[in-house]
Each structure stands twice: as structure tokens, then as C-alpha cells.
Design a protein around this motif. Structure first.
Motif: not given
Length: 123
Positions: A15-42
Motif C-alpha cells: 500500500s501507499l498513501r498519496l497526498s496533495c497540498a491544495a491551498s486554493r481548491y478546497t471548494d472545487r471538484c478535485m481528483g487523482w489521475f495517472r499516466q503510464a509511459p506511452g499511455k494517455e492520462r487516465e
């Protein structure tokens, strides 16, 4: 500004836990995306400030997105990691409507991005 942390190299099943410090976006829709080499961001998961969330089918039951609005931090808990989860993981936010009203996992619908954190899973 969006700043990710928590990536690393692990064995399959760990397991891992990722964090994202987001000081300006607390009221926004937020998300996590990923991109592997040679692939589109998903899209991996998106979340509203009231904790409504949507997940990609490939991570349902293994990953959990959450946010601490008081601390302005977005999280992604990654359990049961597989080699195919290897990618650069990005935190993102967008303006406009909530995730619930427009539950898109398309990266083109998000305007604000972090620099990414690498997750590598070996078998």
C-alpha cells in the motif's frame, strides 16, 4: 498550487498513501489521475468537498480518495497495488460545477495540475 507527495517503489500487494497540498481548491471538484509511459492520462478518482466520490472501474475496492478540507489536503490511499498501477500520479482540480453534477474522469475537464508523484509496483 497543487503539490503531490507520497509516491514510491513497492511490491505487489502493498500500500501507499498519496497526498496533495491544495491551498486554493478546497471548494472545487478535485481528483487523482495517472499516466503510464506511452499511455494517455487516465482518471483514477474524483471527489467533492462533501466527500461524494467516483472511481475508475480499475481501482474500485482498492483505492480510496478523501480530502481534509480544514487542512486543504487531498489523499489517495492505494491498497492491493498491482504492477499495472505503475504510473505518474497527478492531483488536479477544476472550476465550475461539482463532481457529482459533472462526474467526468477525463483529464481534459481539469484545469489545474500538480507536478506528479511516481508510483512503481514490482511483481
Amino acid at each position: 498550487q497543487l503539490v503531490e507527495s507520497g509516491g514510491g517503489s513497492v511490491q505487489a500487494g502493498e500500500s501507499l498513501r498519496l497526498s496533495c497540498a491544495a491551498s486554493r481548491y478546497t471548494d472545487r471538484c478535485m481528483g487523482w489521475f495517472r499516466q503510464a509511459p506511452g499511455k494517455e492520462r487516465e482518471g483514477v478518482a474524483i471527489i467533492d468537498s462533501d466527500a461524494w466520490a467516483r472511481y475508475a472501474d480499475s481501482v474500485k475496492g482498492r483505492f480510496t480518495i478523501s480530502r481534509d478540507n480544514a487542512k486543504n489536503i487531498l489523499y489517495l490511499q492505494l491498497n492491493g497495488l498491482k504492477p499495472e498501477d505503475t504510473a505518474m500520479y497527478y492531483c488536479a482540480a477544476r472550476g465550475g460545477t461539482t463532481c457529482r453534477y459533472f462526474p467526468s474522469l477525463n483529464s481534459r475537464d481539469f484545469s489545474y495540475w500538480g507536478q506528479g508523484t511516481q508510483v512503481t509496483v514490482s511483481s
